[in-house]
Design an enzyme around this catalytic site. Structure first.
Site, PDB file in Angstrom:
ATOM      1  N   TYR A 174       0.672  -1.060  -0.117  1.00  0.00           N
ATOM      2  CA  TYR A 174       0.032   0.028  -0.001  1.00  0.00           C
ATOM      3  C   TYR A 174       0.879   1.252   0.087  1.00  0.00           C
ATOM      4  O   TYR A 174       0.900   2.095   0.989  1.00  0.00           O
ATOM      5  CB  TYR A 174      -1.176  -0.026   1.052  1.00  0.00           C
ATOM      6  CG  TYR A 174      -2.257   0.698   0.702  1.00  0.00           C
ATOM      7  CD1 TYR A 174      -3.353   0.045   0.071  1.00  0.00           C
ATOM      8  CD2 TYR A 174      -2.637   2.113   1.329  1.00  0.00           C
ATOM      9  CE1 TYR A 174      -4.351   0.826  -0.412  1.00  0.00           C
ATOM     10  CE2 TYR A 174      -3.664   2.733   0.833  1.00  0.00           C
ATOM     11  CZ  TYR A 174      -4.645   1.998   0.049  1.00  0.00           C
ATOM     12  OH  TYR A 174      -5.809   2.595  -0.325  1.00  0.00           O
TER      13      TYR A 174
ATOM     14  N   HIS B 289       7.497   5.333   1.247  1.00  0.00           N
ATOM     15  CA  HIS B 289       8.030   4.120   0.792  1.00  0.00           C
ATOM     16  C   HIS B 289       9.084   4.262  -0.550  1.00  0.00           C
ATOM     17  O   HIS B 289      10.380   3.878  -0.662  1.00  0.00           O
ATOM     18  CB  HIS B 289       7.131   2.855   0.324  1.00  0.00           C
ATOM     19  CG  HIS B 289       6.393   2.579   1.472  1.00  0.00           C
ATOM     20  ND1 HIS B 289       4.837   2.980   1.395  1.00  0.00           N
ATOM     21  CD2 HIS B 289       6.444   1.724   2.549  1.00  0.00           C
ATOM     22  CE1 HIS B 289       4.439   2.358   2.629  1.00  0.00           C
ATOM     23  NE2 HIS B 289       5.141   1.637   3.215  1.00  0.00           N
TER      24      HIS B 289
ATOM     25  N   GLY C 237      12.792   3.594   7.142  1.00  0.00           N
ATOM     26  CA  GLY C 237      12.107   5.099   7.443  1.00  0.00           C
ATOM     27  C   GLY C 237      12.465   5.317   8.980  1.00  0.00           C
ATOM     28  O   GLY C 237      12.206   4.578   9.949  1.00  0.00           O
ATOM     29  N   GLN C 238      12.919   6.388   9.218  1.00  0.00           N
ATOM     30  CA  GLN C 238      12.901   7.238  10.451  1.00  0.00           C
ATOM     31  C   GLN C 238      11.584   7.143  11.193  1.00  0.00           C
ATOM     32  O   GLN C 238      11.236   7.195  12.501  1.00  0.00           O
ATOM     33  CB  GLN C 238      13.571   8.561  10.485  1.00  0.00           C
ATOM     34  CG  GLN C 238      13.452   9.471  11.695  1.00  0.00           C
ATOM     35  CD  GLN C 238      14.278   8.882  12.817  1.00  0.00           C
ATOM     36  OE1 GLN C 238      15.546   8.492  12.456  1.00  0.00           O
ATOM     37  NE2 GLN C 238      14.077   8.975  14.032  1.00  0.00           N
TER      38      GLN C 238
ATOM     39  N   GLN D 195      11.689   0.644  15.644  1.00  0.00           N
ATOM     40  CA  GLN D 195      11.846  -0.477  14.525  1.00  0.00           C
ATOM     41  C   GLN D 195      13.415  -0.295  14.287  1.00  0.00           C
ATOM     42  O   GLN D 195      14.106  -1.403  14.012  1.00  0.00           O
ATOM     43  CB  GLN D 195      11.034  -0.355  13.335  1.00  0.00           C
ATOM     44  CG  GLN D 195      11.293  -1.344  12.266  1.00  0.00           C
ATOM     45  CD  GLN D 195      10.172  -1.427  11.118  1.00  0.00           C
ATOM     46  OE1 GLN D 195       9.355  -2.123  11.475  1.00  0.00           O
ATOM     47  NE2 GLN D 195      10.238  -0.627  10.056  1.00  0.00           N
TER      48      GLN D 195
ATOM     49  N   SER E 290       1.663   7.520   6.021  1.00  0.00           N
ATOM     50  CA  SER E 290       1.377   6.160   6.507  1.00  0.00           C
ATOM     51  C   SER E 290       0.391   5.328   5.696  1.00  0.00           C
ATOM     52  O   SER E 290      -0.826   6.059   5.336  1.00  0.00           O
ATOM     53  CB  SER E 290       1.016   6.030   8.020  1.00  0.00           C
ATOM     54  OG  SER E 290       0.441   4.986   8.434  1.00  0.00           O
ATOM     55  N   SER E 291       0.620   4.168   5.565  1.00  0.00           N
ATOM     56  CA  SER E 291      -0.749   3.306   5.084  1.00  0.00           C
ATOM     57  C   SER E 291      -1.875   3.386   5.644  1.00  0.00           C
ATOM     58  O   SER E 291      -2.872   3.143   5.101  1.00  0.00           O
ATOM     59  CB  SER E 291      -0.097   1.897   4.660  1.00  0.00           C
ATOM     60  OG  SER E 291       1.180   1.899   4.052  1.00  0.00           O
TER      61      SER E 291
HETATM   62  P1  AMP Z   1       5.396  -0.389   6.028  1.00  0.00           P
HETATM   63  O1  AMP Z   1       5.152  -0.628   4.744  1.00  0.00           O
HETATM   64  O2  AMP Z   1       4.619   0.538   6.959  1.00  0.00           O
HETATM   65  O3  AMP Z   1       6.041  -1.510   7.114  1.00  0.00           O
HETATM   66  O4  AMP Z   1       6.904   0.544   6.085  1.00  0.00           O
HETATM   67  C1  AMP Z   1       8.038   0.307   5.028  1.00  0.00           C
HETATM   68  C2  AMP Z   1       9.242   1.077   5.369  1.00  0.00           C
HETATM   69  O5  AMP Z   1       8.810   2.326   5.053  1.00  0.00           O
HETATM   70  C3  AMP Z   1       9.564   1.260   6.999  1.00  0.00           C
HETATM   71  O6  AMP Z   1      11.152   1.469   6.810  1.00  0.00           O
HETATM   72  C4  AMP Z   1       8.823   2.380   7.131  1.00  0.00           C
HETATM   73  O7  AMP Z   1       9.477   2.956   8.212  1.00  0.00           O
HETATM   74  C5  AMP Z   1       9.135   3.116   6.032  1.00  0.00           C
HETATM   75  N1  AMP Z   1       8.127   4.610   5.953  1.00  0.00           N
HETATM   76  C6  AMP Z   1       6.729   4.342   6.231  1.00  0.00           C
HETATM   77  N2  AMP Z   1       6.275   5.592   6.239  1.00  0.00           N
HETATM   78  C7  AMP Z   1       7.260   6.452   5.980  1.00  0.00           C
HETATM   79  C8  AMP Z   1       7.305   7.907   5.526  1.00  0.00           C
HETATM   80  N3  AMP Z   1       6.316   8.795   5.891  1.00  0.00           N
HETATM   81  N4  AMP Z   1       8.592   8.193   5.431  1.00  0.00           N
HETATM   82  C9  AMP Z   1       9.533   7.602   5.333  1.00  0.00           C
HETATM   83  N5  AMP Z   1       9.724   6.237   5.317  1.00  0.00           N
HETATM   84  C10 AMP Z   1       8.408   5.873   5.844  1.00  0.00           C
END
Ligand code: AMP
Length: 288
Positions: free
Chosen positions: A32, A37, A147-148, A153, A185-186
């Protein structure tokens, strides 16, 4: 772009790249996809010959009352975005492929995983560490991009990589935000229009504490930082905070009172809006 769904195909493909002397960059995601991402993907593309992204909603990191089954998914759109970006392969295994019935090993990173998200979501970081360890072993990347946005995590995975001697370097990329400051955020799609209007309050709270940090470097104090963030959140009736934290950026131990002048801080928040839970954070450097 190659879509890989089995562990054996992933291992075989990675051997081909290795033999050709390619450097592999890896971007793990739950899909998503949004610009956050894609910023990780862009960074990976500039630093590697090959970029692999994974899309896997990892059941192991969701608690029994969390949103695993309703987590948003759109594999077709995700693959289009990744292909357009220039990704070489998407790894998209099924939960059964990743966790066969006889699988019996998990990874637990103590200490840094125990507060904040770990305290509210028992077992979450065990699920994260286990899936990332498996993905690292399968993809064989030299660098992996995170991502920060998910600061704890990152701290947990850095500890795991150090402790278990993974040959993969963790690269941390800045949080991407909407124009009004809401961290992408997703899960933002869960928000009702009213909740969406209220949601930038996380960023406003973090920025208020950051101003305090800048204004009086000699009076930096964990309690004052938490108090100002809490006050901003309290003024928004739709926001129900899970935690408000000002912590040591490496150990994530909560700061009590005065913060030593040579120390930075990690401000972090988890806030519920109805059934949706949002997290955000802001790292503060000692010398700013
Ligand atoms: P997720 O799909 O939510 O597990 O996120 C996958 C990766 O994308 C993780 O390393 C997250 O920290 C990073 N990520 C999610 N949202 C953001 C954002 N707004 N900015 C930068 N990185 C992100």
């Amino acid at each position: 772009m190659n879509v890989i769904t089995t562990l054996s195909a992933m291992l075989a493909q990675r051997e081909i790249w290795k033999r050709a002397g390619k450097q592999i960059g890896f971007v793990p995601t739950m899909g998503y996809l949004h610009e956050g991402h894609l910023s990780l993907v862009q960074r990976a593309l500039t630093e590697n010959d090959i970029v692999v992204a994974s899309i896997f909603v990892n059941p192991l990191q969701f608690g029994p009352n969390e949103d695993f089954s309703r987590y948003p998914r759109n594999f077709e759109r995700d693959t289009q975005l990744l292909e357009a970006a220039g990704v070489s392969a998407v790894f998209h295994p099924s939960p059964e492929e990743m966790y066969p019935p006889d699988a019996n090993t998990t990874i637990e990173v103590k200490g840094v995983s125990e507060g904040l998200e770990g305290a509210v979501r028992p077992g979450h970081f065990k699920g994260v560490a286990t899936v990332v360890a498996k993905l690292f072993n399968l993809v064989g990347a030299q660098k992996a991009y995170f991502g920060q946005k998910d600061a704890q995590q990152v701290a947990v995975l850095k500890q795991m990589v150090r402790d278990l001697n993974f040959p993969t370097e963790i690269v941390v990329c800045p949080t991407r935000r909407e124009k009004d400051g809401l961290a992408m955020s997703s899960r933002n799609v869960y928000l009702s229009p009213e909740e969406r209007r209220a949601a930038p309050v996380l960023h406003i709270a973090l920025e208020s504490a950051a101003r305090l940090w800048l204004e009086a470097p000699d009076k930096r104090n964990g309690d004052s930082l938490r108090t100002i963030m809490q006050a901003v959140l309290d003024a928004e009736p739709l926001a129900k905070p899970d935690y408000v934290s000002a912590a040591d950026p490496v150990t994530l131990a909560e700061y009590g009172g005065a913060i030593p002048a040579d120390k930075g801080a990690l401000l972090s928040l988890a806030v519920r809006f109805g059934n949706t839970r949002l997290i955000d954070n802001l790292p503060l450097e000692a010398n700013y």
